[in-house]
Every structure is written in structure tokens, then in C-alpha cells.
Enzyme design. Structure first.
Site, mmCIF file in Angstrom:
data_model
loop_
_atom_site.group_PDB
_atom_site.id
_atom_site.type_symbol
_atom_site.label_atom_id
_atom_site.label_comp_id
_atom_site.label_asym_id
_atom_site.label_seq_id
_atom_site.Cartn_x
_atom_site.Cartn_y
_atom_site.Cartn_z
ATOM 1 C CD GLU A 105 8.882 -19.916 7.099
ATOM 2 O OE1 GLU A 105 9.901 -20.338 7.688
ATOM 3 O OE2 GLU A 105 7.808 -19.696 7.674
ATOM 4 C CG ASP A 146 7.823 -24.438 14.047
ATOM 5 O OD1 ASP A 146 7.194 -25.092 14.907
ATOM 6 O OD2 ASP A 146 7.323 -23.507 13.402
ATOM 7 C CE LYS A 150 5.201 -17.283 14.254
ATOM 8 N NZ LYS A 150 4.366 -18.446 13.857
#
EC number: 4.2.1.11
Length: 428
Positions: free
Chosen positions: A205, A242, A338
């Protein structure tokens, strides 16, 4: 003037940011307008996510999506021809009924979502509106963004068990000003990590993936970087994690195997408390407990809901039924959203509405396997999502989303409101 209808739906196999196949869909209307969408995929996936249809076999390591592509080009195309693209609920309901399974496993959520998103894009173009305006109307806010700048867990090949360490701008300025702060901290972090003797290769990411000993070391690096960039931790820039606890939860003994330790629910809470005490700028935790550890998640929520934001991802998988269950159990105080976890735009909107109705914050999210598609940037603004996470300010598939937000802010003008961190979370 004749009303435009869907004339053709066509898909092809393309590749995402990890070099894995994914689905691209084009929806063509009777007046020639075309909407396009590219579907993301996740590395860290919940048990209850809608099914991403892969081909199996030897081709492309079994990850091909030609079956999903063919489902779009045949069954879905035939079912949607002649339908009104502006009736999103009907488009999505038609595909759900056509699939006929509870998890979109026959046609594939990657096939269905691609069509759902592309239809919304086509309808927006048909209305001569940007997507965020078509989906959201006029009362719009720019989201607060969360940036994964140190990658661990399933997103990196290193020794850090917690999956994401994010930074977020909390100073009440424009989106552009906030993003510039993030960029400054990101570049400072690279130098801090180099000074600490770590490699600065990037994870999925766009964040750095140093082979650190533990999460505390990662948080110290972030804390130092915020200060060295000229900002105050917790006032200008805050931190979020997270945890993705399902990936260090051991089903055999029912305990959490974290950084060489074996922890009970209570001991894991103590571990988190130590981090929160040492780093008061840590204001949000996602999936701090396993997706099936209801007792652990509920107890943690009861004791920490007024201290931090507790975001549910694998626990609810953007599924309104699972979210409703979590609400009644008292788990979490925010929903991660999501699109590909549930598989249609309509169902995603339903989960957002249910979250808002019950006082849960919402954070719109990318996936680790992304493309240059910017749908979620428009979507986050359209639904006043409040928060958006789309990775570090690096790697084009991540930065595309942020550049799109810069464009949207320019279009909206300075009079539009900027969404900031929820009032129920005390940054002091």
C-alpha cells in the site's frame, strides 16, 4: 428526448497493483455514453466477504478471472440490456437475483461489483455530472484521510504483526493542506527509518516495510517523524492502526500470538492499553480482535469506546446483516466500508445508512490490490463518508485517489465543509 438505457455490458481481464488479474467493466448506454470501472482485491480478507471468483488451474497461478469476465459478457449483459442505468437498486437487485447465491459465489462478486460501479459511472456521465455529485447531491464534505505509512502483517514481508500504521491530519484546514502535512511526514519518516538502520522498501500500500522488532518501535518512528516534520502529535497529525487481529489469532488455543507472546483477550487489551498510554496520539484501532471473537471485541468496546475509535472490518465485511448483529452485541463504534466485500453499490450504501442510523462512524477503504480507478474517492465525498483510507502518498494506484480528491475539492470550492475526526473521540 428518448431515455437512455443499457445497450451493452462488456468486461475484460486486467491486472492490479500486485500483478494479479482483476476485472474491468464497460457499460455502454443507448446514446453512446460509456461508464468504466476496475475492481480491487484484498490480501487480508474476512471469512464473510462476498466471493471473488477466480479460475483456478495452472494459468496465472489459479488467479485468473476469465470466468467472471465471461459471466459479465454473457448472463449479466443479457439480463441488463434495456434497463435504466439511473435505477441503481434495480440494476443491483437484478444481478443479485441472477446470481442466486447468498455470497455472489456463482457469478462472482468481482463481476457483479464491476458492473455495479460502471453503471453508476455511466449514469453520472449521462446526467453530465461528476460521480460524487450524481451519487451524493449537493450537501457534500471532503473526507479525512488515513494513510498507511508503515506496512506489516499480510501487507509486508517483515516481522511486524500489526498490519497497518497510519497517520491522519487532524488540524482543521483544507484537504490539500492536510495532505501536504501527510506528505511531509511520509518523507521525514523515510529519513528516520534510514537513520535507525532500516531498509525503506515499500509494501503493498505504498508504506515502508521495515523489519522492526515490534509495533512499539513502529509507533516510536511515527511519533518522531511527526515531530521532526514540524508538527505536534495528536494536534496536527494523529496515528491509527489496523491490527487485523484475525491474522495473529490462533484458533487452536483461542489466543493471540503477537510478537512472540501468547495472549488472552484480557492480556491483549492490556497490550493495547500500553500502546495507548505511551502514544496518546493513537486515536483509532481497526479489528483489534479476531472476527469471531465476539466476547473480546465487545469487552474491548465497552472499556475503550470513549477513548478511541474502534473500526470493524473483518467483523462485519460491509454486510448490513453482520453490522446489525454487531450493533446489537455492542461491538465497535465505526464501520470500515469496502465495496468489494459486499459486491454492489446499493448494498454498500445500505451498510453506510445503517451505520449512521446507529451512531457508527464510517471509513471508506481501498484494498491492498488496487488499480488506477478513483471510484472510492468520489464515493467517499458523495456519501459524506467522513473518513477514507487509501494507502500512503506513494505508488500511483494510491496517489490517484488523493489526486482525485484534490480535483474534487477544487471543483467544490473553498466554501464546502471538510469532515474531521468524529467529535465523540477525545484527542486530549
Amino acid at each position: 428526448m428518448l431515455k437512455s438505457v443499457i445497450e451493452n455490458v462488456h468486461a475484460l481481464e486486467i491486472f492490479d497493483s500486485r500483478g494479479n488479474p482483476t476485472v474491468e467493466v464497460f457499460v455502454t448506454l443507448s446514446n453512446g455514453v460509456v461508464g468504466k470501472a476496475e475492481v480491487p482485491s484484498g490480501a487480508s480478507t474476512g471469512e464473510n466477504e462476498a466471493v471473488e471468483l477466480r479460475d483456478g488451474g495452472s494459468r496465472l497461478g489459479g488467479k485468473g478471472v476469465m470466468n467472471a469476465v465471461n459471466n459479465v459478457n454473457t448472463e449479466i449483459n443479457d439480463a441488463l440490456k434495456g434497463l435504466d442505468p439511473h435505477d441503481q437498486p434495480n440494476i443491483d437487485a437484478t444481478m443479485i437475483a441472477l446470481d442466486g447465491t447468498p455470497n455472489k459465489g456463482r457469478l462472482g462478486a468481482n463481476a457483479i461489483l464491476g458492473v455495479s460501479m460502471a453503471t453508476a459511472c455511466a449514469a453520472a456521465k449521462d446526467n453530465h455530472q461528476p460521480l460524487y455529485r450524481y451519487l451524493g447531491g449537493t450537501d457534500l464534505e471532503m473526507p479525512q484521510t488515513f494513510h498507511n505509512v508503515i506496512n506489516g502483517g499480510e501487507h509486508a514481508d517483515n516481522g511486524i504483526d500489526i498490519q497497518e500504521f497510519m497517520i491522519t491530519p487532524v488540524a482543521k484546514t483544507s484537504f490539500r493542506d492536510g495532505f501536504e502535512k501527510i506528505v511531509n511526514v511520509y518523507h521525514t519518516l523515510k529519513k528516520v527509518l534510514e537513520d535507525m538502520g532500516y531498509e525503506t522498501g515499500l509494501g503493498d500500500e505504498g508504506g515502508f516495510a521495515p523489519n522492526m522488532k515490534n509495533s512499539e518501535e513502529a509507533l516510536k518512528a511515527l511519533h518522531e517523524s511527526i515531530i521532526k516534520a514540524g508538527y505536534k502529535p495528536g494536534e496536527d497529525i494523529a496515528i491509527a492502526c489496523d491490527c487485523a487481529a484475525s491474522y495473529f489469532y490462533n484458533k487452536e488455543d483461542g489466543k493471540y500470538h503477537l510478537e512472540g507472546k501468547v495472549l488472552t483477550d484480557e492480556e491483549l487489551a492490556d497490550y493495547y492499553d500500553k500502546l495507548l498510554d505511551e502514544f496518546p496520539e493513537l486515536i483509532s484501532m481497526e479489528d483489534p480482535y479476531d472476527e469471531n471473537d465476539v466476547e473480546g471485541m465487545v469487552k474491548f468496546t465497552e472499556s475503550h469506546k470513549d477513548r478511541i475509535q474502534i473500526v470493524l472490518d473483518d467483523f462485519i465485511c460491509t454486510n448490513p446483516k453482520l453490522l446489525n448483529k454487531a450493533i446489537h452485541e455492542g461491538a465497535g463504534n465505526a464501520s470500515l466500508i469496502k465495496l468489494n466485500q459486499i459486491g454492489t453499490v446499493t448494498e454498500t450504501l445500505e451498510t453506510i445508512r445503517l451505520s449512521r442510523k446507529n451512531g457508527y462512524n464510517t471509513m471508506i477503504s481501498h484494498r491492498s490490490g488496487e488499480t488506477g480507478d478513483t471510484f472510492i474517492a468520489d464515493f467517499a465525498v458523495a456519501v459524506n463518508g467522513g473518513q477514507l483510507k487509501s494507502g500512503a502518498p506513494a505508488r500511483s494506484e494510491r496517489v490517484e485517489k488523493y489526486n482525485r480528491l484534490l480535483e474534487i475539492e477544487e471543483e467544490l470550492g473553498k466554501g464546502e465543509r471538510l469532515a474531521f475526526f468524529p467529535d465523540n473521540v477525545d484527542l486530549d
